[in-house]
Design a protein around this motif. Structure first.
Motif, PDB file in Angstrom:
ATOM      1  N   UNK A  53     116.803  57.345  61.395  1.00  0.00           N
ATOM      2  CA  UNK A  53     115.887  56.744  60.441  1.00  0.00           C
ATOM      3  C   UNK A  53     114.684  56.177  61.158  1.00  0.00           C
ATOM      4  N   UNK A  54     113.493  56.567  60.713  1.00  0.00           N
ATOM      5  CA  UNK A  54     112.251  56.122  61.338  1.00  0.00           C
ATOM      6  C   UNK A  54     111.737  54.922  60.547  1.00  0.00           C
ATOM      7  N   UNK A  55     111.771  53.743  61.150  1.00  0.00           N
ATOM      8  CA  UNK A  55     111.321  52.518  60.490  1.00  0.00           C
ATOM      9  C   UNK A  55     109.843  52.315  60.823  1.00  0.00           C
ATOM     10  N   UNK A  56     109.000  52.415  59.819  1.00  0.00           N
ATOM     11  CA  UNK A  56     107.557  52.284  60.046  1.00  0.00           C
ATOM     12  C   UNK A  56     106.986  51.006  59.434  1.00  0.00           C
ATOM     13  N   UNK A  57     107.812  50.229  58.730  1.00  0.00           N
ATOM     14  CA  UNK A  57     107.326  48.994  58.109  1.00  0.00           C
ATOM     15  C   UNK A  57     107.477  47.872  59.129  1.00  0.00           C
ATOM     16  N   UNK A  58     106.654  47.977  60.172  1.00  0.00           N
ATOM     17  CA  UNK A  58     106.700  47.036  61.296  1.00  0.00           C
ATOM     18  C   UNK A  58     105.283  46.810  61.808  1.00  0.00           C
ATOM     19  N   UNK A  59     105.041  45.653  62.371  1.00  0.00           N
ATOM     20  CA  UNK A  59     103.775  45.365  63.029  1.00  0.00           C
ATOM     21  C   UNK A  59     103.891  45.833  64.479  1.00  0.00           C
ATOM     22  N   UNK A  60     103.141  46.862  64.882  1.00  0.00           N
ATOM     23  CA  UNK A  60     103.306  47.428  66.226  1.00  0.00           C
ATOM     24  C   UNK A  60     103.115  46.411  67.345  1.00  0.00           C
ATOM     25  N   UNK A  61     102.103  45.551  67.217  1.00  0.00           N
ATOM     26  CA  UNK A  61     101.855  44.580  68.281  1.00  0.00           C
ATOM     27  C   UNK A  61     102.991  43.558  68.360  1.00  0.00           C
ATOM     28  N   UNK A  62     103.513  43.158  67.204  1.00  0.00           N
ATOM     29  CA  UNK A  62     104.616  42.200  67.192  1.00  0.00           C
ATOM     30  C   UNK A  62     105.869  42.805  67.809  1.00  0.00           C
TER      31      UNK A  62
END
Length: 217
Positions: free
Chosen positions: A159-168
């Protein structure tokens, strides 16, 4: 100097039929069994991921195994914040459906792998990316897709989780600032195998035919 090239294998109709089935069953998994993967499986999958093509043979992907409970808790908190913001941004007629979707396997998946890209890798000597530097990130995407197919062939879900802040996420994992997050992957055995995407089963969207995307010039 001896060549490493060998005679390529011949892929017959039976193999192509099985390959078609693999493509069909490679789904974005959100519901996982909590049991661990069989020993050595993740190592094999990551090794296969590195067989993916990369611009200039730069191999810019960086795989981070996220196993420490406190790190996973940080990622979960980042997801909750971003998911709440995404829910607030949904149109009213779709907000209820969005709220019912399980958009992460963060709690159940036994393995978490964060895939980053080194934007200026020394390998490859810059070949092929002068006019399209984004091909470095595309190379990491190819590695993820290669891993995904290899996982599906072993009955393993991703599962690809994309609901994330990349910098965080990068900060939570204490990684170099120049690294860029490409994907946060949950990996484990699927609890509800299906060849139909979950978002299609639940009425969020449907797959469109090739004709909708094909142009001729």
């Amino acid at each position: 100097m001896t060549s490493q090239a060998t005679t390529p294998p011949r892929f017959d109709a039976a193999f192509r039929t099985r390959l078609d089935a693999l493509f069909a069953w490679r789904r974005d998994v959100r519901h996982f069994e909590r049991g661990p993967l069989a020993p050595g499986v993740l190592d094999d999958l990551l090794a296969q991921a590195t067989e993916a093509p990369s611009v200039g043979l730069s191999q810019p992907w960086r795989f981070v195994l996220v196993r420490a409970p406190e790190r996973r808790a940080d990622i979960r908190a980042i997801f909750e914040t971003c998911n709440a913001q995404a829910l607030a941004g949904q149109a009213s007629e779709r907000a209820g459906l969005y709220a019912r979707l399980k958009l992460a396997g963060l709690d159940d998946a036994p393995e978490h792998v964060a895939v980053f890209v080194e934007p200026e890798p020394e390998a490859g000597h810059g070949l092929g990316r002068a006019t399209m530097p984004e091909t470095v990130a595309y190379s990491a995407v190819m590695a993820i897709h290669t891993l995904w197919l290899a996982a599906a062939a072993r009955g393993v879900g991703l599962g690809w989780v994309s609901i994330l802040d990349p910098q965080a996420v990068r900060a939570a994992l204490d990684l170099p600032e120049r690294w860029q997050l490409v994907g946060y992957l949950c990996i484990g055995y699927p609890a509800e195998p299906s060849r139909v995407p979950e978002l299609e089963r639940k009425g969020w969207e449907h797959r469109r035919p090739l004709a909708d995307f094909l142009l001729t010039r």
